[in-house]
Design an enzyme around this catalytic site. Structure first.
Site, mmCIF file in Angstrom:
data_model
loop_
_atom_site.group_PDB
_atom_site.id
_atom_site.type_symbol
_atom_site.label_atom_id
_atom_site.label_comp_id
_atom_site.label_asym_id
_atom_site.label_seq_id
_atom_site.Cartn_x
_atom_site.Cartn_y
_atom_site.Cartn_z
ATOM 1 N N CYS A 12 0.825 -1.206 0.000
ATOM 2 C CA CYS A 12 0.000 0.000 0.000
ATOM 3 C C CYS A 12 0.854 1.248 0.000
ATOM 4 O O CYS A 12 2.073 1.188 0.046
ATOM 5 C CB CYS A 12 -0.864 0.044 1.262
ATOM 6 N N GLY A 39 -1.213 1.163 -5.060
ATOM 7 C CA GLY A 39 -2.453 0.458 -4.771
ATOM 8 C C GLY A 39 -3.631 1.089 -5.466
ATOM 9 O O GLY A 39 -3.809 2.303 -5.386
ATOM 10 N N ASN A 108 1.186 0.440 5.808
ATOM 11 C CA ASN A 108 1.800 -0.210 4.643
ATOM 12 C C ASN A 108 2.770 -1.264 5.152
ATOM 13 O O ASN A 108 3.641 -0.957 5.965
ATOM 14 C CB ASN A 108 2.550 0.817 3.784
ATOM 15 N N GLY A 109 2.597 -2.470 4.649
ATOM 16 C CA GLY A 109 3.510 -3.531 5.057
ATOM 17 C C GLY A 109 2.757 -4.814 5.283
ATOM 18 O O GLY A 109 1.599 -4.950 4.886
ATOM 19 N N TYR A 251 11.360 -2.354 -8.417
ATOM 20 C CA TYR A 251 10.067 -2.334 -9.082
ATOM 21 C C TYR A 251 9.024 -1.403 -8.466
ATOM 22 O O TYR A 251 8.371 -0.640 -9.170
ATOM 23 C CB TYR A 251 9.471 -3.754 -9.107
HETATM 24 P P1 AMP Z 1 5.528 -12.883 -13.859
HETATM 25 O O1 AMP Z 1 4.694 -12.925 -15.080
HETATM 26 O O2 AMP Z 1 4.808 -13.535 -12.713
HETATM 27 O O3 AMP Z 1 6.905 -13.378 -14.047
HETATM 28 O O4 AMP Z 1 5.622 -11.366 -13.411
HETATM 29 C C1 AMP Z 1 6.680 -10.542 -13.748
HETATM 30 C C2 AMP Z 1 6.161 -9.207 -14.178
HETATM 31 O O5 AMP Z 1 5.279 -8.660 -13.184
HETATM 32 C C3 AMP Z 1 7.259 -8.207 -14.382
HETATM 33 O O6 AMP Z 1 6.997 -7.576 -15.613
HETATM 34 C C4 AMP Z 1 7.123 -7.207 -13.244
HETATM 35 O O7 AMP Z 1 7.272 -5.903 -13.722
HETATM 36 C C5 AMP Z 1 5.739 -7.404 -12.716
HETATM 37 N N1 AMP Z 1 5.692 -7.488 -11.241
HETATM 38 C C6 AMP Z 1 6.613 -7.983 -10.415
HETATM 39 N N2 AMP Z 1 6.179 -7.929 -9.133
HETATM 40 C C7 AMP Z 1 4.957 -7.388 -9.152
HETATM 41 C C8 AMP Z 1 3.994 -7.059 -8.139
HETATM 42 N N3 AMP Z 1 4.219 -7.284 -6.856
HETATM 43 N N4 AMP Z 1 2.823 -6.522 -8.556
HETATM 44 C C9 AMP Z 1 2.577 -6.294 -9.847
HETATM 45 N N5 AMP Z 1 3.455 -6.571 -10.837
HETATM 46 C C10 AMP Z 1 4.634 -7.108 -10.503
#
Ligand code: AMP
Length: 480
Positions: A12, A39, A108-109, A251
């Site tokens: 969050c 979020g 948040n956490g 990220y």
């Molecule tokens: P995946 O398809 O599961 O390998 O997801 C990797 C992709 O999801 C990458 O393009 C990341 O930018 C994105 N990503 C990684 N962690 C998150 C997260 N917690 N929430 C949303 N997107 C994420």
């Protein structure tokens, strides 16, 4: 039990502000809009005026659904919250800020020992109506505060019970704004000022858009109490290490934020430079997966001279393919979200840079579409090292059984996602790019070594029960 174990997620953004002279709801609004990437499921604001707490919580985006309610929120002190989307059915009872007996809290956490704490509270007779860390934090905090009448002591007692990441902003009926951070500093929280105004935010970008000056991060294990007369900082507990989440840099945070004195832009640029230094491949073009990886692609390009081009075009109105519950849905949503640009890709050796590979779904789908668009070779690089373990502290990555790198070697992953070359960032490259000492970072999801004991035990139990295909982190609590 099933209800709360399956749903709880707490990635969050929080914002809190105190101004002795003016109403502050527009500051909170600005702050939340700039934290919207943290979020999109729900948002809310609480303010206090004449010892009365006003609060509004809504579904969806701040600018669409919260804006019309702002006029109802008077006062010089307030807090706000944006909440991440969940995969299960959701309820506004989980939206924040929460309000309870003279306090309102935005969190948040994630607490690694949430279920344990919840069960303890239920045994003690607490009435728990939501399914969130925020609720247990608020109600436990209030219990301790009522016992001693002192914020520092109350947080000391609270931190003795709960384990995990928490960055909190709270307000009290007595016109106080309270900001606190867990002893390890797992989740970010910074402080800003503008003349007499003091503000706290998950990220500095929320201060920028309010024309406030960043004065630093809230120190791990400390609590800041602000009133209309100024603010005081207290250390409620000392910890001999820190554990800032590396994934905030990689990220989660916005690229124009400053975390722990480090520019997220600089870190991501260096992540690209370090990939270029690690792997000697000779692509014709480097294509970032929008949006996060653009900066790393710039870094890669500056180091190698390989041109960077927007070969994948993102539909900005499609969000959150990552958190869709079904793999099939994620795959078809990906096609709507990204479209390859043939003129950039056709006949070329294309290097795709993404920030991370979690389940591998995204990489596989992108590689397939880039091949279809005519690439002669497709190389894939991740600015993050292999994610081999879940996060227990507030980043919603995936369950243990879903993480592609938990059980496959890099070579096997390369085959699964159908890349000609696959290059992950090294741990050294990551730590170098972040520029903080390794012992100040949480690398739990990369090393399987967690900075708190309960999380470590949970991982071991998860590994043992890895056959539980759908196991979520919270479910294995029963096994620990
Ligand atoms: P995946 O398809 O599961 O390998 O997801 C990797 C992709 O999801 C990458 O393009 C990341 O930018 C994105 N990503 C990684 N962690 C998150 C997260 N917690 N929430 C949303 N997107 C994420």
């Amino acid at each position: 039990m099933e209800f709360y174990e399956r749903e709880k997620k707490d990635s969050c953004g929080v914002f809190g502000v105190c101004n002795p002279k003016h109403d502050i709801v527009h500051n909170i609004y600005n702050g939340l809009v700039s934290l919207q990437h943290r979020g999109q499921e729900s948002a809310g604001i609480s303010t206090v005026k004449n010892r009365r707490i006003y609060s509004k919580r809504v579904w969806g985006l701040v600018s669409q659904n919260l804006k019309p309610k702002l006029w109802r929120l008077p006062g010089h002190i307030g807090i706000g919250h944006v909440r991440y989307s969940t995969t299960g059915s959701s309820t506004l009872a989980n939206a924040q800020p929460m309000v309870h007996n003279g306090f309102s809290l935005a969190h948040n956490g994630n607490l690694a020992n949430y279920i344990q704490i919840r069960r303890m509270m239920e045994r003690e007779g607490f009435r728990l109506t939501a399914n969130s860390d925020a609720e247990v934090m608020l109600k436990l905090f209030r219990k301790y505060y009522c016992g001693c009448g002192d914020y520092v002591e109350a947080f000391r007692e609270l931190s003795g019970q709960v384990e995990g990441g928490y960055s909190l902003v709270m307000l009290s009926r007595n016109h106080e704004l309270i900001a606190a951070r867990d002893p390890l500093g797992l989740r970010p929280l910074c402080q800003g000022v503008d003349r007499d105004t003091v503000a706290f935010a998950s990220e500095s970008v929320a201060l920028d858009c309010n024309n406030m000056k960043l004065i630093g991060d809230v120190k791990p294990g400390s609590v800041v109490v602000a009133t209309e007369d100024g603010f005081e900082t207290y250390q409620y507990v000392q910890c001999n290490r820190r554990a800032h989440c590396m994934f905030e840099f990689v990220y989660f945070s916005r690229v124009d934020s400053i975390l722990e004195g480090r520019s997220v832009y600089d870190v991501r640029f260096k992540l690209g430079v370090n990939l270029a230094k690690t792997y000697d491949v000779k692509p014709d073009v480097v294509v970032p997966v929008p949006d996060t990886s653009r900066t790393a692609a710039e870094g890669y390009s500056s180091q190698t001279g390989v041109p960077v081009a927007e070969g994948l075009i993102k539909n900005r109105y499609v969000h959150r393919t990552f958190i869709m519950p079904k793999q099939k849905d994620r795959e078809s949503a990906m096609k709507l979200k990204l479209n390859p640009l043939k003129s950039v890709i056709n006949g070329r050796k294309v290097l795709i840079i993404d920030d991370s590979i979690v389940r591998g779904t995204t990489s596989k789908a992108i590689i397939q579409m880039v091949r279809k668009a005519g690439a002669s070779k497709v190389y894939m690089m991740s600015t993050c090292p292999p994610i081999v373990s879940p996060c227990f502290y507030g980043i919603d990555i995936a369950t243990y059984s879903e993480l592609i790198a938990a059980k496959s070697t890099v070579e096997e992953i390369k085959t699964k996602i159908n890349a000609d070359i696959l290059g992950y960032q090294t741990l050294e490259g990551l730590i170098d790019a972040i520029g903080l000492p390794e012992e100040d970072l949480c690398l739990g999801c990369l090393k399987g070594e967690y900075p708190t004991p309960y999380a470590q035990r949970t991982l071991e139990a998860l590994k043992e029960k890895a056959t539980l295909e759908k196991a979520r982190l919270w479910e294995v609590e029963a096994l620990v």
